[in-house]
Scaffold this motif. Sequence first.
Motif, short mmCIF file in Angstrom:
data_model
loop_
_atom_site.label_atom_id
_atom_site.label_comp_id
_atom_site.label_asym_id
_atom_site.label_seq_id
_atom_site.Cartn_x
_atom_site.Cartn_y
_atom_site.Cartn_z
N LEU A 191 0.83 -1.20 0.00
CA LEU A 191 0.00 0.00 0.00
C LEU A 191 0.87 1.25 0.00
O LEU A 191 0.55 2.24 -0.65
N LEU A 192 1.98 1.20 0.74
CA LEU A 192 2.89 2.33 0.77
C LEU A 192 3.49 2.57 -0.61
O LEU A 192 3.58 3.72 -1.07
N ASP A 193 3.90 1.51 -1.30
CA ASP A 193 4.43 1.64 -2.65
C ASP A 193 3.39 2.24 -3.60
O ASP A 193 3.70 3.10 -4.42
N MET A 194 2.15 1.77 -3.48
CA MET A 194 1.08 2.29 -4.33
C MET A 194 0.84 3.77 -4.06
O MET A 194 0.56 4.55 -4.98
N SER A 195 0.96 4.17 -2.80
CA SER A 195 0.72 5.58 -2.46
C SER A 195 1.79 6.47 -3.08
O SER A 195 1.51 7.62 -3.45
N GLU A 196 3.00 5.97 -3.22
CA GLU A 196 4.06 6.76 -3.83
C GLU A 196 3.80 6.98 -5.32
O GLU A 196 4.10 8.04 -5.87
N THR A 197 3.21 5.98 -5.96
CA THR A 197 2.82 6.13 -7.37
C THR A 197 1.74 7.20 -7.52
O THR A 197 1.81 8.06 -8.40
N LEU A 198 0.73 7.15 -6.64
CA LEU A 198 -0.32 8.16 -6.68
C LEU A 198 0.21 9.53 -6.32
O LEU A 198 -0.30 10.54 -6.80
N GLY A 199 1.25 9.56 -5.49
CA GLY A 199 1.80 10.83 -5.04
C GLY A 199 2.26 11.70 -6.19
O GLY A 199 2.12 12.93 -6.16
N ALA A 200 2.82 11.08 -7.23
CA ALA A 200 3.26 11.86 -8.39
C ALA A 200 2.08 12.54 -9.07
O ALA A 200 2.18 13.68 -9.51
N GLN A 201 0.94 11.84 -9.14
CA GLN A 201 -0.23 12.45 -9.74
C GLN A 201 -0.80 13.56 -8.87
O GLN A 201 -1.34 14.54 -9.38
N LEU A 202 -0.67 13.42 -7.55
CA LEU A 202 -1.09 14.50 -6.67
C LEU A 202 -0.23 15.74 -6.89
O LEU A 202 -0.73 16.86 -6.88
N HIS A 203 1.07 15.53 -7.11
CA HIS A 203 1.94 16.66 -7.45
C HIS A 203 1.42 17.35 -8.71
O HIS A 203 1.38 18.58 -8.79
#
Length: 236
Positions: free
Chosen positions: A167-179
């Motif tokens: 889940l942590l790894d997946m959140s980092e992927t989504l984090g780029a889109q949040l940027h």
Amino acid sequence: MSATPGLRGGIERRGLRDHVYERILELLLSGGLEPGARLGIDTIARDLDVSPTPVREAMVQLERTGLVTREALKGYRVAPPLGADQLAELFDARLMLETTATRMAAPAGPELLAELRRAQQQHARIGERVAEALDAGRVDLPLTAEYFAADTGFHAVLLHHCGNRYLLDMSETLGAQLHRMRQTALRGVPDVEEAVAEHAAVVEAFASGEVDAPVAAMTRHLQNVRERSLRLERGD
């Protein structure tokens, strides 16, 4: 024992690529580049005083995040902002991911609760400064970036305490889109008071000891952020 031949060089190259990636990411998130602006590999390499190779490798990484696009024979450009459909999909993914992480992190022990309170207070302090700047008619880009970093830090506490590395790894992927979503918001943050209050509600839900309360509070927060983001994208 000496390092394996070739291994040290690989690590050094990886470290340089990661450094270049972070520098370009900072440039993209600074708000100084318009969507569609060309990102010349040779120009960036000269500015960073590196060879074109780590810049090219960093661009491949950034293309995966959606922050840059690549056109055949034309090179890389700054990606356009997320549209309404992409925003809706992004928040659907955030809701599934973060409500699951919140459920897994509950009930909160003393360590989690203390970290959440610190992160919420940090977000609130910076939020006050952002609101003061906006009231004075100023948009402080470094301060706004700091505000979003504090916002991300609050959510990261729960993801780090959910006990699931994937889940942590997946959140980092989504984090780029949040940027990417926040690129346009760097011109001003219209929902500081709401976001700060909603984070405080999540903390209090964890403090209540009720198992379902944190998930409900996080769900309300993310749904509200989605609605506010979509209104901003529509220009309402």
